[in-house]
Design a protein around this motif. Structure first.
Motif, PDB file in Angstrom:
ATOM      1  N   ALA C  72       3.134   7.462  -1.296  1.00 56.11           N
ATOM      2  CA  ALA C  72       3.089   6.024  -1.524  1.00 56.11           C
ATOM      3  C   ALA C  72       2.246   5.366  -0.270  1.00 56.11           C
ATOM      4  O   ALA C  72       1.403   4.556  -0.447  1.00 56.11           O
ATOM      5  CB  ALA C  72       4.426   4.975  -1.541  1.00 56.11           C
ATOM      6  N   SER C  73       2.517   5.882   1.063  1.00 53.60           N
ATOM      7  CA  SER C  73       1.604   5.519   2.051  1.00 53.60           C
ATOM      8  C   SER C  73       0.360   6.148   1.929  1.00 53.60           C
ATOM      9  O   SER C  73      -0.295   5.257   2.441  1.00 53.60           O
ATOM     10  CB  SER C  73       2.411   6.435   3.354  1.00 53.60           C
ATOM     11  N   LEU C  74       0.154   7.203   1.250  1.00 54.66           N
ATOM     12  CA  LEU C  74      -1.274   7.557   1.113  1.00 54.66           C
ATOM     13  C   LEU C  74      -1.886   6.865   0.265  1.00 54.66           C
ATOM     14  O   LEU C  74      -3.042   6.747   0.458  1.00 54.66           O
ATOM     15  CB  LEU C  74      -1.161   9.140   0.618  1.00 54.66           C
ATOM     16  N   VAL C  75      -1.413   6.511  -0.803  1.00 54.58           N
ATOM     17  CA  VAL C  75      -2.110   5.810  -1.785  1.00 54.58           C
ATOM     18  C   VAL C  75      -2.347   4.576  -1.273  1.00 54.58           C
ATOM     19  O   VAL C  75      -3.705   4.191  -1.460  1.00 54.58           O
ATOM     20  CB  VAL C  75      -1.104   5.669  -3.173  1.00 54.58           C
ATOM     21  N   THR C  76      -1.463   4.006  -0.667  1.00 53.86           N
ATOM     22  CA  THR C  76      -2.114   2.464   0.066  1.00 53.86           C
ATOM     23  C   THR C  76      -2.902   2.584   1.134  1.00 53.86           C
ATOM     24  O   THR C  76      -3.730   1.877   1.070  1.00 53.86           O
ATOM     25  CB  THR C  76      -0.686   1.985   0.546  1.00 53.86           C
ATOM     26  N   PHE C  77      -3.055   3.643   1.899  1.00 57.03           N
ATOM     27  CA  PHE C  77      -3.985   3.707   2.934  1.00 57.03           C
ATOM     28  C   PHE C  77      -5.491   3.770   2.272  1.00 57.03           C
ATOM     29  O   PHE C  77      -6.394   3.110   2.670  1.00 57.03           O
ATOM     30  CB  PHE C  77      -3.772   5.039   3.785  1.00 57.03           C
ATOM     31  N   PHE C  78      -5.613   4.718   1.201  1.00 56.65           N
ATOM     32  CA  PHE C  78      -6.880   4.879   0.535  1.00 56.65           C
ATOM     33  C   PHE C  78      -7.107   3.562  -0.466  1.00 56.65           C
ATOM     34  O   PHE C  78      -8.396   3.445  -0.708  1.00 56.65           O
ATOM     35  CB  PHE C  78      -6.986   6.259  -0.222  1.00 56.65           C
ATOM     36  N   LEU C  82      -6.821  -2.537  -2.987  1.00 53.55           N
ATOM     37  CA  LEU C  82      -6.139  -2.804  -4.534  1.00 53.55           C
ATOM     38  C   LEU C  82      -4.928  -3.564  -4.215  1.00 53.55           C
ATOM     39  O   LEU C  82      -4.521  -4.675  -4.695  1.00 53.55           O
ATOM     40  CB  LEU C  82      -5.787  -1.405  -5.164  1.00 53.55           C
ATOM     41  N   PHE C  83      -4.157  -3.154  -3.008  1.00 50.41           N
ATOM     42  CA  PHE C  83      -2.719  -3.686  -2.890  1.00 50.41           C
ATOM     43  C   PHE C  83      -2.876  -4.983  -2.086  1.00 50.41           C
ATOM     44  O   PHE C  83      -1.915  -5.725  -2.240  1.00 50.41           O
ATOM     45  CB  PHE C  83      -2.082  -2.737  -1.933  1.00 50.41           C
ATOM     46  N   THR C  84      -3.900  -5.436  -1.615  1.00 44.93           N
ATOM     47  CA  THR C  84      -3.903  -6.562  -0.962  1.00 44.93           C
ATOM     48  C   THR C  84      -4.443  -7.555  -1.959  1.00 44.93           C
ATOM     49  O   THR C  84      -4.514  -8.608  -1.627  1.00 44.93           O
ATOM     50  CB  THR C  84      -4.937  -6.605   0.265  1.00 44.93           C
ATOM     51  N   ARG C  85      -4.695  -7.442  -2.932  1.00 46.28           N
ATOM     52  CA  ARG C  85      -4.956  -8.350  -3.963  1.00 46.28           C
ATOM     53  C   ARG C  85      -3.582  -9.060  -4.209  1.00 46.28           C
ATOM     54  O   ARG C  85      -2.545  -8.475  -4.307  1.00 46.28           O
ATOM     55  CB  ARG C  85      -5.371  -7.570  -5.393  1.00 46.28           C
TER      56      ARG C  85
END
Lengths: 211, 211, 211
Positions: C72-78, C82-85
């Motif tokens: 989850a950390s890896l995906v969020t980092f890259f 997307l996640f800040t939408r």
């Protein structure tokens, strides 16, 4: 003596929680945070000690420690103006010092009885118990920890715990009287520091740059 | 090898305590805080590791770790001007890196032998041991922790511990030689980072806003 | 129910790690720190709980917790953009709240079954588990902890855990249904706080000086 130190213990827990809420109140904290930080300050040092000693945490076996910490935090939160009166605040500082002295010597006793890293480790644990809760409070609330101030708080604890370990090593037959003496010595030094605003002398402090 | 790594361990403890006092001295700390923070930096990571592994803390069984940490903190406090000489300071940084490398690999060994959450948990504990003491020091003294800087300190540890776990998994018969190699790899990467001021490359860092 | 809560647990771990990387990203952190802080946020609270309960840490017995936190950390980092939408970020906040609710009630269950300091200590541990990881994240990254903000995060947990303990005391035969209800209550309160930006009311906050 056992039951006497049991009751002083609760006075110490009370003072830890009260002083915690008092130092944090000016920052504007809510009721819940006041209780959480009151509990952490009151039982945090002993919890770290018990985890290092690998014994059950003391507050699970006797919930009164938690209830007293919660009660003291609650009362302080709602009666803050009472506790900020100079005489009451001073009284709390002295009880806080007495509590720290008592918990430190109790910890040395506990670790010594377990033969835990004698003679040095019991002293370290005594200091951890006395200042651990306050360090956690300061770190969680973004305050400067007492390790970075010149307050004379931990040094009396170090002196008292070292004396007590010397006593346990060389005259173990005087343990009970010795414990009382060492609590008294720590408290006297701390009380003197509160009364006359004593701080660590200049030659024992590194020269701060750009200051 | 056992006895060799035992002595390197003390060199590492010494370097941890010395560098702790050196980075804090410019803030103006007193003798007592210097010793407390020196001890915490030197043995803090290993203490967290032992508490997670639920084994007795390593410094209670062998007080030499504490004595060395206290001695190193004391000497550094009083002979600060010696240690801030560029060559001595650089030497300490390298020994600090060697200590971190050694403690990390020792930790992987310890956790692996206990069959503790193989293969991932030993790597995590290796990193915790290498950087835990420094994180505690920074949090207690109000400094920015290395997790928020671009210093290449923990990444070499991650690489070395991962390699060592791969080795323990697939060629366990070469454990002793492999441990030495992995310590050397971590140290080489860290030494390169110190020597050439290497930092984490830009594309591996999130874009700071308002910066 | 067991297997259902197992999967919600991973959703919670994911949300803890994702929100950790998202709140730290604007400060400019590197990939390695993102993963370390993601792991600490996701499993930190439960680790403190297990150390206080003196049981093996939960992530060593089931490495999936660590793998999920790392992933989850890896995906969020890259995929930060997307996640800040707004919709995704909101969704993560709700899942984070659901995870906190679930972990808190699971913890009360665990401590209650061990007869650990009933009735008060299980509630304390429930709160520690729910907010411990976030507190560690904030302390290590130099952010103000949630104890010093007016966010309604821990109060719902306190209410839900207290209700659950009352239920275990007086109507233990309805444990399973009661656990679900209390998770739902915590989540509903937290969701309301997110949806309508609810904060702690003014009269429950000490008057900040010089503010």
């Amino acid at each position: 003596m056992q039951s006497f130190s049991y009751w002083i213990g609760f006075a110490g827990i009370t003072a830890f929680a009260v002083t915690a809420v008092l130092v944090l109140a000016p920052k504007g904290i809510d009721l819940f945070s006041a209780i959480v930080l009151g509990i952490i300050t009151a039982v945090g040092g002993g919890t770290i000690r018990d985890m290092i000693l690998d014994v059950p945490v003391f507050w699970a076996a006797d919930l009164n420690y938690l209830w007293v910490a919660i009660g003291a935090s609650l009362v302080t939160f709602f009666a803050e103006s009472l506790f900020t009166r100079r005489e009451i605040y001073q009284l709390m500082l002295y009880i806080d010092g007495l509590g720290a002295a008592l918990f430190a010597i109790q910890t040395v006793d506990k670790a010594w009885a377990m033969d835990f890293g004698r003679p040095l480790a019991p002293i370290i644990l005594g200091i951890v118990t006395a200042i651990g809760g306050g360090l956690l409070r300061d770190v969680l609330s973004g305050r400067q920890t007492l390790l970075m101030t010149r307050e004379l708080y931990a040094t009396p604890v170090l002196i008292g715990c070292t004396l007590y370990v010397a006593l346990l090593t060389w005259v173990p037959e005087h343990q009970a009287a010795g414990a009382l003496c060492c609590v008294a010595i720590i408290f006297a030094l701390r009380a003197a520091a509160i009364r006359w605003d004593l701080t660590v002398p200049q030659w024992l402090i590194t020269k701060a740059k750009a200051d």
